[in-house]
Design an enzyme around this catalytic site. Sequence first.
Site, PDB file in Angstrom:
ATOM      1  N   HIS A 261      75.574 -87.706   3.575  1.00  0.00           N
ATOM      2  CA  HIS A 261      75.706 -88.967   2.830  1.00  0.00           C
ATOM      3  C   HIS A 261      75.053 -88.843   1.448  1.00  0.00           C
ATOM      4  O   HIS A 261      75.675 -89.121   0.420  1.00  0.00           O
ATOM      5  CB  HIS A 261      75.050 -90.095   3.642  1.00  0.00           C
ATOM      6  CG  HIS A 261      75.072 -91.440   2.981  1.00  0.00           C
ATOM      7  ND1 HIS A 261      75.961 -92.423   3.333  1.00  0.00           N
ATOM      8  CD2 HIS A 261      74.311 -91.971   1.995  1.00  0.00           C
ATOM      9  CE1 HIS A 261      75.750 -93.498   2.591  1.00  0.00           C
ATOM     10  NE2 HIS A 261      74.747 -93.248   1.772  1.00  0.00           N
ATOM     11  N   GLU A 262      73.804 -88.411   1.445  1.00  0.00           N
ATOM     12  CA  GLU A 262      73.089 -88.318   0.161  1.00  0.00           C
ATOM     13  C   GLU A 262      73.710 -87.267  -0.746  1.00  0.00           C
ATOM     14  O   GLU A 262      73.676 -87.403  -1.972  1.00  0.00           O
ATOM     15  CB  GLU A 262      71.597 -88.046   0.397  1.00  0.00           C
ATOM     16  CG  GLU A 262      70.853 -89.161   1.146  1.00  0.00           C
ATOM     17  CD  GLU A 262      71.010 -90.553   0.516  1.00  0.00           C
ATOM     18  OE1 GLU A 262      71.147 -90.646  -0.720  1.00  0.00           O
ATOM     19  OE2 GLU A 262      71.018 -91.543   1.286  1.00  0.00           O
ATOM     20  N   HIS A 265      76.243 -88.922  -2.847  1.00  0.00           N
ATOM     21  CA  HIS A 265      75.632 -89.576  -4.018  1.00  0.00           C
ATOM     22  C   HIS A 265      75.256 -88.540  -5.073  1.00  0.00           C
ATOM     23  O   HIS A 265      75.476 -88.723  -6.267  1.00  0.00           O
ATOM     24  CB  HIS A 265      74.354 -90.309  -3.602  1.00  0.00           C
ATOM     25  CG  HIS A 265      74.577 -91.608  -2.873  1.00  0.00           C
ATOM     26  ND1 HIS A 265      75.297 -92.643  -3.403  1.00  0.00           N
ATOM     27  CD2 HIS A 265      74.134 -92.052  -1.661  1.00  0.00           C
ATOM     28  CE1 HIS A 265      75.301 -93.676  -2.547  1.00  0.00           C
ATOM     29  NE2 HIS A 265      74.602 -93.333  -1.478  1.00  0.00           N
ATOM     30  N   GLU A 291      78.377 -95.788  -3.596  1.00  0.00           N
ATOM     31  CA  GLU A 291      78.430 -95.701  -2.142  1.00  0.00           C
ATOM     32  C   GLU A 291      79.776 -95.134  -1.666  1.00  0.00           C
ATOM     33  O   GLU A 291      79.854 -94.541  -0.589  1.00  0.00           O
ATOM     34  CB  GLU A 291      78.155 -97.092  -1.549  1.00  0.00           C
ATOM     35  CG  GLU A 291      77.853 -97.123  -0.067  1.00  0.00           C
ATOM     36  CD  GLU A 291      76.520 -96.484   0.326  1.00  0.00           C
ATOM     37  OE1 GLU A 291      75.740 -96.072  -0.558  1.00  0.00           O
ATOM     38  OE2 GLU A 291      76.269 -96.386   1.545  1.00  0.00           O
TER      39      GLU A 291
END
Length: 499
Positions: A261-262, A265, A291
């Site tokens: 997920h990160e 980003h 997001e």
Amino acid sequence: MTHAWNQLLPRLQELADLNSTAALLYWDQAVLMPPKGAAGRARSTATLESIAHNRLTDPAIGELLNELAAEDSLEESQRATVRILKREYDRATKLPDKLVKELAQVTGVAYQAWTEAKPISDFAAFQPHLEKIVELKKEQADAIGFERERYDALLDMYEPGMTSTEVEAMFSQLTEGLAPVVDAVLGRAREDHEFLRGEYNDGAKEQLCRWLVEQLGFDTEGGRLDTSPHPFTSGIGLGDVRQTTRYANVGLMESLYAAIHETGHALYEQGLPAEWRDLPAGQVPSFGLHESQSRMWENQVGRNRCFTDWLLPHLKELFENELGTATPEEFHRAVNQPQRSLIRVEADELTYNLHIALRFELELALFRDELAVADLPDAWDEGMEKHLGVRPKSHAEGVLQDMHWSIGIQGYFPTYSLGTLYAAAFFAKAESELDGLTDDFRKGDTSRLLEWLRSNIHSKASLYEAKDLAEKVLGGPFSATPFVDYLKDKYRELYDLSI
Ligand code: CO
């Protein structure tokens, strides 16, 4: 270059440096700072922020913006910068100093009260703090101004240009589209995967995450991966993008999927155009867009069967004992296991947005003066029953679970759902343009997807508002349909359902 632009640029560079320094202080606080440093750090960041605020609200900036608005020879990135800076300048100058200080002070105390009230489920102790915050946020929204709906002034801080009417339409499309899927899937999914609860060595988890984020394209010469209790990513400045995950006291999947997920980003931050680093036009246009990248890598890539089939043998190299007997099918089902959870941050892809729909409804009612803070706990429990068919037994797992309201970021929640919807829509578009895209994942190769994101989204930074950028990428208006279709396809296959 025009005269006014030449005068504005050094001011933008100074603001960028101040913001970058503040970001580094926050990163340090979350990752390295010893607990006793908190009070001193709070003062340092407040000082920096107040300097940045003074620089931003300097009347000279307003004059330069007026001059530049009348120029017709500006480049695209300059025009976008004028548009974004004007919005920030207007907002900052409209807010009375007294209100800004009061909000900072009240939220500081409220956050502390929330950390004490949550573990003992004591909503009454938190209620007066939240009442004060809601009152101040109404003042803030009224000072900023809005066209139709007070809530729009708050939403606009995180998702510029988006209105509550659009968000309402999105959620009703979403909840209606999802209802039959959620019922069918949750009626069927009752598996228990023992390996999800296994004890995994923290050092090996770290080794795995470090390897994986690089596989996905994270540039470690221009970034770092560290640990923090709440994973986050921060673009500190040019060539310095920092992400975190966590290993201690969480399962392998939590570490792994937080890192994926990160990385989404972080790849976005690393893909922003270096030549616009000091310009507001060079940043990510909205929280929802940011997001969208993290969710896409986490879900559309990380939970895709082709990807999990590639990943599992690599996991087994490190965790032979724990994962030795897991089949590719079991592993894929395990990382896509849906359940009726009471807690938003534990929710899966299928039910996550229902948690957000509830929060959005409640926030909207609060700012329409249709709901009093005192009635929030009951409204929460009823909403959980309506959306998810479960009822919290305590306020800790109900209305007190999130910290957002205590720190005064009302209007933020919808960006999470926008992110998941944008992610599905972008990914469907990428798949339609890149033949056999998910087959690449079988070899752990995500480079074609990254290239597509770089050229269609990352390199555009804030040239357009988020929803305009989305429309350009998608070649038409953005809707919840690709997301609902994506979930239907996934769960139809996983559970052999006719949905
Ligand atoms: Co995120």
